[in-house]
Design a protein around this motif. Sequence first.
Motif, mmCIF file in Angstrom:
data_model
loop_
_atom_site.group_PDB
_atom_site.id
_atom_site.type_symbol
_atom_site.label_atom_id
_atom_site.label_comp_id
_atom_site.label_asym_id
_atom_site.label_seq_id
_atom_site.Cartn_x
_atom_site.Cartn_y
_atom_site.Cartn_z
ATOM 1 N N SER A 1 0.812 -1.214 0.000
ATOM 2 C CA SER A 1 0.000 0.000 0.000
ATOM 3 C C SER A 1 0.848 1.268 0.000
ATOM 4 O O SER A 1 0.540 2.202 -0.709
ATOM 5 C CB SER A 1 -0.982 0.002 1.169
ATOM 6 N N TYR A 2 1.947 1.319 0.778
ATOM 7 C CA TYR A 2 2.655 2.611 0.808
ATOM 8 C C TYR A 2 3.661 2.743 -0.310
ATOM 9 O O TYR A 2 4.085 3.831 -0.649
ATOM 10 C CB TYR A 2 3.319 2.858 2.161
ATOM 11 N N ALA B 1 3.726 2.384 -3.639
ATOM 12 C CA ALA B 1 3.416 3.156 -4.843
ATOM 13 C C ALA B 1 3.353 4.655 -4.551
ATOM 14 O O ALA B 1 4.027 5.438 -5.239
ATOM 15 C CB ALA B 1 2.120 2.652 -5.459
ATOM 16 N N PRO B 2 2.596 5.097 -3.542
ATOM 17 C CA PRO B 2 2.578 6.549 -3.266
ATOM 18 C C PRO B 2 3.957 7.093 -2.922
ATOM 19 O O PRO B 2 4.333 8.178 -3.395
ATOM 20 C CB PRO B 2 1.633 6.678 -2.069
ATOM 21 N N VAL C 1 -4.456 0.655 4.211
ATOM 22 C CA VAL C 1 -4.490 0.413 2.762
ATOM 23 C C VAL C 1 -5.420 1.408 2.087
ATOM 24 O O VAL C 1 -5.070 2.003 1.057
ATOM 25 C CB VAL C 1 -4.941 -1.040 2.492
ATOM 26 N N TRP D 1 -3.856 4.839 1.819
ATOM 27 C CA TRP D 1 -2.797 4.968 0.835
ATOM 28 C C TRP D 1 -3.317 4.954 -0.576
ATOM 29 O O TRP D 1 -2.915 5.755 -1.402
ATOM 30 C CB TRP D 1 -1.761 3.866 1.024
ATOM 31 N N TRP D 2 -4.240 4.020 -0.875
ATOM 32 C CA TRP D 2 -4.657 3.907 -2.267
ATOM 33 C C TRP D 2 -5.684 4.961 -2.630
ATOM 34 O O TRP D 2 -5.704 5.448 -3.747
ATOM 35 C CB TRP D 2 -5.186 2.508 -2.561
ATOM 36 N N ARG D 3 -6.568 5.312 -1.682
ATOM 37 C CA ARG D 3 -7.605 6.284 -2.027
ATOM 38 C C ARG D 3 -7.071 7.707 -1.987
ATOM 39 O O ARG D 3 -7.424 8.532 -2.811
ATOM 40 C CB ARG D 3 -8.794 6.154 -1.063
ATOM 41 N N ALA E 1 -2.061 7.634 -3.143
ATOM 42 C CA ALA E 1 -1.678 7.394 -4.530
ATOM 43 C C ALA E 1 -2.273 8.460 -5.439
ATOM 44 O O ALA E 1 -1.613 8.955 -6.358
ATOM 45 C CB ALA E 1 -2.136 6.005 -4.969
#
Lengths: 177, 312
Positions: B144-145, B147-148, B283, B286-288, B291
């Motif tokens: 989760s972390y 990619a950002p 998660v 991080w993704w919402r 990223a």
Amino acid sequence: MGLEVSTPWQQVLDKIRTWARVNSPWAIHFNSGSCNGCDIEILATLTPRYDVERFGIKLQGSPRHADVLICTGPVSLQAKDRLLRIYWQMPEPKFVIAVGSCGLSGGVFHGCYNIVHGIDEVLPVDVFVPGCPPRPEGIIYGVAVLLEALKSGKRPERTMTVELPAGFEMPQAEVRQ
Amino acid sequence: MNLTIHPLIVLLFFPGGLFLLASGLVFQWADRKLVARFQNRVGPRFLQPLADVLKLLAKEEIIPEGAHRGLFVALPIIALAAALTAALYVPMFGVQPFFSFQGDLIVTIYLLSALTISLGLAGANSVDRFSLVGATRTLTQLFSYEAPFLLAVIGPALAAQSWQISKINAYAGETTWFIVAQPIGFLVALVGLMGKLELPPFDAPEAETEIVAGALTEYSGRGFALFRLSKDIELVIGLTLVAAFYLGGIANPLDFVLKTGGLLLVMALLQTAFARLRIDQTVGLWWRVGALMGLVQILAILAGIYIRQWWL
Ligand code: SF4
């Protein structure tokens, strides 16, 4: 921790080892059937008010990371095997502090049919902290006594033989002076 | 600052090896002390991390039943090696990195991930349920972390038109601080770093109230000490990277101390201010949010670059 501590190099190493051990006692807390009074006092000891991180004391969740087993309660027959299990999961060198009157003699539970009457019946205890429950200052003092003993190289003798639960093998114990 | 030292000294003493280990311990102390002060406590003594590590090294190491022996012994060493190697490409202590090539940014980030992966493997290499849950959470958090964080680090790299940490560092020192030009990227990078280091509020992988000690539950003595050391070094590297990219580059040791110290202060404040997130919340965050913010930042930078080229 050999018996033949002779060379200066080994003495220096031993000094460093003792220093590190005295300055970083990590604790694990186990309740072997206490009334929870002592456990609440232990938690109070760990709050910012008493801030035991000053002395390097840290509460660990895993017995594998701990040096000091802080144990409360009169050791009920149910908890006995678990207590031994926790003890054998800790890596050497390890120390035991019994907190509260129950851990000393059974305390208010003395004479009950379902207890072992004290932690020293089961494990080699290094320090006893009396009180029902002891104040946080008392518990900190107990740890300080243990560390003081370690610093001077003394250690309460372990004369007990520990009974192992079925399926456990005794790790090869090191000889210590 | 440019120094010429024999490579062996670089690897063993300064700025690799011993010096790096020492600085990791100092940063761990500073982090714990700052958190303690924020909680109105006195906090640990200066030599506390050193005492912890020495004590752990002097303790018995138990290899639990059901674990692969070789893997159990090797993983802490791999983790520490990855952390130590990653430090060679980063402008540590304001000294130019000694090994530098085009693309070392990617290598550094992969090495830091290798550390986390060996942590996850260490947890999975066990029959203990707490280790397994910890390993799952560690790896979930990694996905989760990562990619950002990568997006946030790419921002300055795009602006500097280089994949070389030393070049980006130099470029960041010449222009206005990237924290002004790319504030979103800085935020994502800082919070991503906290996720990488599993600091609160992202410490679900080692939540001691639920899963004992996470992936490292079964580790004692030497292995645990090495993992702790590699975490400390990761902290130094991460702080240096973010400071070099977003806080105007690191040109000399004073720069290094001031900028990483300032970042550490902010991170300690965030650690104290927030409670632990559940792993699904991590998660989701991080993704919402992370990223998307990183992507917006990248698009803005790309647009900026094109507009500038078009104008000139
Ligand atoms: S010593 Fe007193 S407070 Fe502590 S467990 Fe026993 S009864 Fe409870």
